[in-house]
Design a protein around this motif. Structure first.
Motif, mmCIF file in Angstrom:
data_model
loop_
_atom_site.group_PDB
_atom_site.id
_atom_site.type_symbol
_atom_site.label_atom_id
_atom_site.label_comp_id
_atom_site.label_asym_id
_atom_site.label_seq_id
_atom_site.Cartn_x
_atom_site.Cartn_y
_atom_site.Cartn_z
ATOM 1 N N PRO A 118 0.846 -1.186 0.000
ATOM 2 C CA PRO A 118 0.000 0.000 0.000
ATOM 3 C C PRO A 118 0.890 1.247 0.000
ATOM 4 O O PRO A 118 2.100 1.149 0.200
ATOM 5 C CB PRO A 118 -0.758 -0.116 1.324
ATOM 6 C CG PRO A 118 0.175 -0.861 2.225
ATOM 7 C CD PRO A 118 0.979 -1.777 1.338
ATOM 8 N N LEU A 119 0.298 2.418 -0.197
ATOM 9 C CA LEU A 119 1.090 3.653 -0.229
ATOM 10 C C LEU A 119 1.577 4.015 1.170
ATOM 11 O O LEU A 119 2.659 4.555 1.335
ATOM 12 C CB LEU A 119 0.252 4.794 -0.810
ATOM 13 C CG LEU A 119 -0.273 4.531 -2.235
ATOM 14 C CD1 LEU A 119 -1.268 5.593 -2.663
ATOM 15 C CD2 LEU A 119 0.886 4.438 -3.221
ATOM 16 N N GLY A 120 0.758 3.725 2.191
ATOM 17 C CA GLY A 120 1.150 4.024 3.564
ATOM 18 C C GLY A 120 2.141 2.995 4.096
ATOM 19 O O GLY A 120 2.361 1.958 3.484
ATOM 20 N N GLN A 121 2.737 3.303 5.258
ATOM 21 C CA GLN A 121 3.677 2.361 5.885
ATOM 22 C C GLN A 121 2.888 1.337 6.690
ATOM 23 O O GLN A 121 2.181 1.685 7.638
ATOM 24 C CB GLN A 121 4.645 3.139 6.787
ATOM 25 C CG GLN A 121 5.405 2.293 7.798
ATOM 26 C CD GLN A 121 6.496 1.453 7.137
ATOM 27 O OE1 GLN A 121 7.422 1.984 6.535
ATOM 28 N NE2 GLN A 121 6.365 0.128 7.247
ATOM 29 N N LEU A 122 3.004 0.083 6.287
ATOM 30 C CA LEU A 122 2.298 -0.985 7.002
ATOM 31 C C LEU A 122 3.221 -1.613 8.045
ATOM 32 O O LEU A 122 4.386 -1.905 7.752
ATOM 33 C CB LEU A 122 1.836 -2.053 6.000
ATOM 34 C CG LEU A 122 1.250 -3.346 6.566
ATOM 35 C CD1 LEU A 122 -0.048 -3.093 7.322
ATOM 36 C CD2 LEU A 122 0.989 -4.348 5.435
ATOM 37 N N THR A 123 2.709 -1.797 9.253
ATOM 38 C CA THR A 123 3.463 -2.464 10.325
ATOM 39 C C THR A 123 2.637 -3.636 10.846
ATOM 40 O O THR A 123 1.441 -3.478 11.105
ATOM 41 C CB THR A 123 3.724 -1.470 11.485
ATOM 42 O OG1 THR A 123 4.471 -0.364 10.981
ATOM 43 C CG2 THR A 123 4.504 -2.138 12.609
ATOM 44 N N LEU A 124 3.274 -4.777 10.985
ATOM 45 C CA LEU A 124 2.570 -5.937 11.536
ATOM 46 C C LEU A 124 2.830 -6.033 13.030
ATOM 47 O O LEU A 124 3.937 -5.751 13.490
ATOM 48 C CB LEU A 124 3.055 -7.227 10.877
ATOM 49 C CG LEU A 124 2.879 -7.333 9.371
ATOM 50 C CD1 LEU A 124 3.318 -8.717 8.898
ATOM 51 C CD2 LEU A 124 1.444 -7.076 8.991
ATOM 52 N N VAL A 125 1.802 -6.434 13.757
ATOM 53 C CA VAL A 125 1.930 -6.588 15.204
ATOM 54 C C VAL A 125 1.854 -8.080 15.521
ATOM 55 O O VAL A 125 0.910 -8.759 15.137
ATOM 56 C CB VAL A 125 0.819 -5.809 15.926
ATOM 57 C CG1 VAL A 125 0.955 -5.968 17.432
ATOM 58 C CG2 VAL A 125 0.856 -4.340 15.518
ATOM 59 N N GLU A 126 2.885 -8.564 16.193
ATOM 60 C CA GLU A 126 3.018 -10.007 16.444
ATOM 61 C C GLU A 126 3.272 -10.220 17.933
ATOM 62 O O GLU A 126 3.900 -9.387 18.585
ATOM 63 C CB GLU A 126 4.206 -10.494 15.605
ATOM 64 C CG GLU A 126 4.531 -11.942 15.654
ATOM 65 C CD GLU A 126 4.056 -12.661 14.400
ATOM 66 O OE1 GLU A 126 3.130 -13.466 14.573
ATOM 67 O OE2 GLU A 126 4.592 -12.428 13.304
ATOM 68 N N LEU A 127 2.812 -11.345 18.474
ATOM 69 C CA LEU A 127 3.024 -11.612 19.903
ATOM 70 C C LEU A 127 4.363 -12.299 20.152
ATOM 71 O O LEU A 127 4.756 -13.192 19.408
ATOM 72 C CB LEU A 127 1.907 -12.511 20.448
ATOM 73 C CG LEU A 127 0.492 -11.946 20.504
ATOM 74 C CD1 LEU A 127 -0.413 -12.925 21.241
ATOM 75 C CD2 LEU A 127 0.456 -10.577 21.164
ATOM 76 N N LYS A 128 5.028 -11.886 21.253
ATOM 77 C CA LYS A 128 6.222 -12.614 21.709
ATOM 78 C C LYS A 128 5.760 -13.932 22.321
ATOM 79 O O LYS A 128 4.634 -14.010 22.844
ATOM 80 C CB LYS A 128 6.931 -11.822 22.813
ATOM 81 C CG LYS A 128 7.518 -10.513 22.395
ATOM 82 C CD LYS A 128 8.126 -9.854 23.637
ATOM 83 C CE LYS A 128 8.494 -8.414 23.351
ATOM 84 N NZ LYS A 128 8.638 -7.617 24.576
ATOM 85 N N GLU A 129 6.647 -14.920 22.316
ATOM 86 C CA GLU A 129 6.304 -16.210 22.933
ATOM 87 C C GLU A 129 5.942 -16.034 24.407
ATOM 88 O O GLU A 129 5.006 -16.641 24.919
ATOM 89 C CB GLU A 129 7.456 -17.209 22.786
ATOM 90 C CG GLU A 129 7.557 -17.850 21.414
ATOM 91 C CD GLU A 129 6.232 -18.409 20.878
ATOM 92 O OE1 GLU A 129 5.554 -19.141 21.642
ATOM 93 O OE2 GLU A 129 5.872 -18.097 19.719
#
Ligand code: AMP
Ligand code: MG
Length: 386
Positions: free
Chosen positions: A242-253
């Motif tokens: 996408p044109l915007g900055q995409l950030t994924l959010v993931e859980l730590k173990e």
């Protein structure tokens, strides 16, 4: 150039007269975008060097990135390849027509302009009735990369194609929204062991049921180290973005563990959020709710700085968000709904000129492998662990 648009009234049963002009355009070296079961394809005669060059130009695609030749029957495979390895034969029997592309040793008939200079050729037999009929009527193998401007999210509706390619191609065949929503699985069958070069609707687990050994090109599992070359040349480009900055959010173990420990601060945060909203946690997945709460917080911080910010949420987690701009990507428990909406959500954010997007992440097995591959690439592997 004026781009014509033909609407197929019943996309499950396209009529010959609806596709006649499109087939003629393909025969004459022109370009026609059409629906397949994965995403919309930008079609041109795969054996015509000029048509292949025009595809690269219309998409703004680097010409070392080879095209997939689409066929409508097994007889059409023979002239394109110098041999059909046993694994290829078995996979074709099981999954064609369908969302599977295979890499074969190419025959002399296939021009290097189609294969990006490689001596192999990628071939797929799509199952979409419009695609099938059009390829059959054209009477030539049809090169059909995704019908988007190179680098943008792939098109899943004719309107997406129109946005990117209006004025650059002869025709768009509008068969409504596609079913699957992510590109085909690519499997290289030229070696002793089948290798997945791009994950898709046909999953690693499905192939493992058929073969003792299946490999995955390391380039699709994570960011590429310097000097590593993916076997599918296209996988090296920033893609689907996408044109915007995409950030994924993931859980730590450790966060996952804490969420299964009643009384931990993470567990409490989820409890309080549910209570505040009057939501029962009886059958709820605490991990995804916690991930949603953190995604929402990250978006809120950006919003406070004055940036236009959106979140990608699921049906299960939507009610835990305060952020106004929400892209509903589907049901977490039904990965096919997530694949189906993925590119549309990214394009919707583009239409709204969203600058920052935060997205929940998904399990990486089965169809989730394709979903996470596309999301990771769209995000440029920008991941925040919470
Ligand atoms: P698209 O046409 O947009 O679905 O992208 C086609 C993908 O197939 C790209 O990632 C290409 O690099 C890959 N591909 C096409 N032909 C070959 C080939 N002969 N060997 C390996 N990868 C290929
Ligand atoms: Mg593409």
């Amino acid at each position: 150039m004026e781009t014509k648009r033909v609407i197929i009234r019943d996309a499950a049963h396209p009529k010959e007269e609806e596709l006649r002009e499109a087939a003629q355009i393909l025969q004459q070296g022109g370009l026609v975008a059409f629906p397949t079961e994965t995403v919309y394809g930008l079609g041109g005669n795969a054996l015509d060097e000029t048509a292949a060059k025009r595809i690269y130009a219309a998409k703004g695609r680097p010409s070392d990135n080879p095209l997939i030749a689409h066929i409508s029957s097994m007889e059409e495979l023979l002239p394109l390849v110098s041999r059909i390895p046993e694994a290829g034969r078995r996979l074709a029997e099981r999954f064609w027509p369908g969302p599977l592309t295979m890499i074969f040793p190419k025959s002399e008939q296939v021009p290097f302009s189609t294969t990006g200079g490689l001596d192999t050729v990628a071939v797929r037999m799509p199952s979409d009735p419009v695609a099938m009929k059009l390829i059959r009527m054209a009477g030539v193998p049809v090169a059909a990369p995704s019908a988007n401007t190179s680098g943008r999210p792939s098109p899943t509706t004719a309107d997406h194609v129109w946005e990117d390619l209006n004025g650059k191609i002869e025709m768009i065949v509008d068969g409504g929204a596609v079913g699957i929503g992510v590109e085909s699985t690519i499997v290289d069958v030229t070696g002793p062991v089948p290798v997945i070069l791009r994950p898709g609707f046909i999953t690693l687990e499905m192939l493992q049921e058929m073969f003792d050994q299946v490999k995955i090109d390391p380039a699709i599992l994570g960011p590429m180290a310097d000097g590593v070359r993916p076997k599918a040349p296209g996988m090296k480009y920033k893609h689907y973005a996408p044109l915007g900055q995409l950030t994924l959010v993931e859980l730590k173990e450790e966060t996952k563990k804490a969420l299964h420990t009643p009384g931990s601060s993470q567990w409490q945060e989820v409890e309080e959020a549910a209570q505040k909203r009057g939501i029962s946690l009886e059958h709820a997945d605490l991990e995804s709710i916690y991930m949603a709460l953190q995604t929402d917080k990250l978006a809120a911080e950006k919003e406070k700085q004055g940036a236009k910010t959106g979140v990608i949420c699921t049906e299960e987690t939507e009610k835990f968000y305060e952020t106004k701009l929400k892209g509903r990507i589907g049901q977490r428990a039904q990965a096919d709904t997530v694949a189906h909406n993925l590119y549309r959500v990214l394009r919707d954010f583009d239409d709204l000129q969203v600058e920052y997007i935060y997205s929940e992440s998904f399990a990486g097995d089965h169809l989730g492998q394709a979903i996470m591959n596309r999301l990771n690439k769209a995000a440029g592997y920008h991941i925040i662990y919470v």
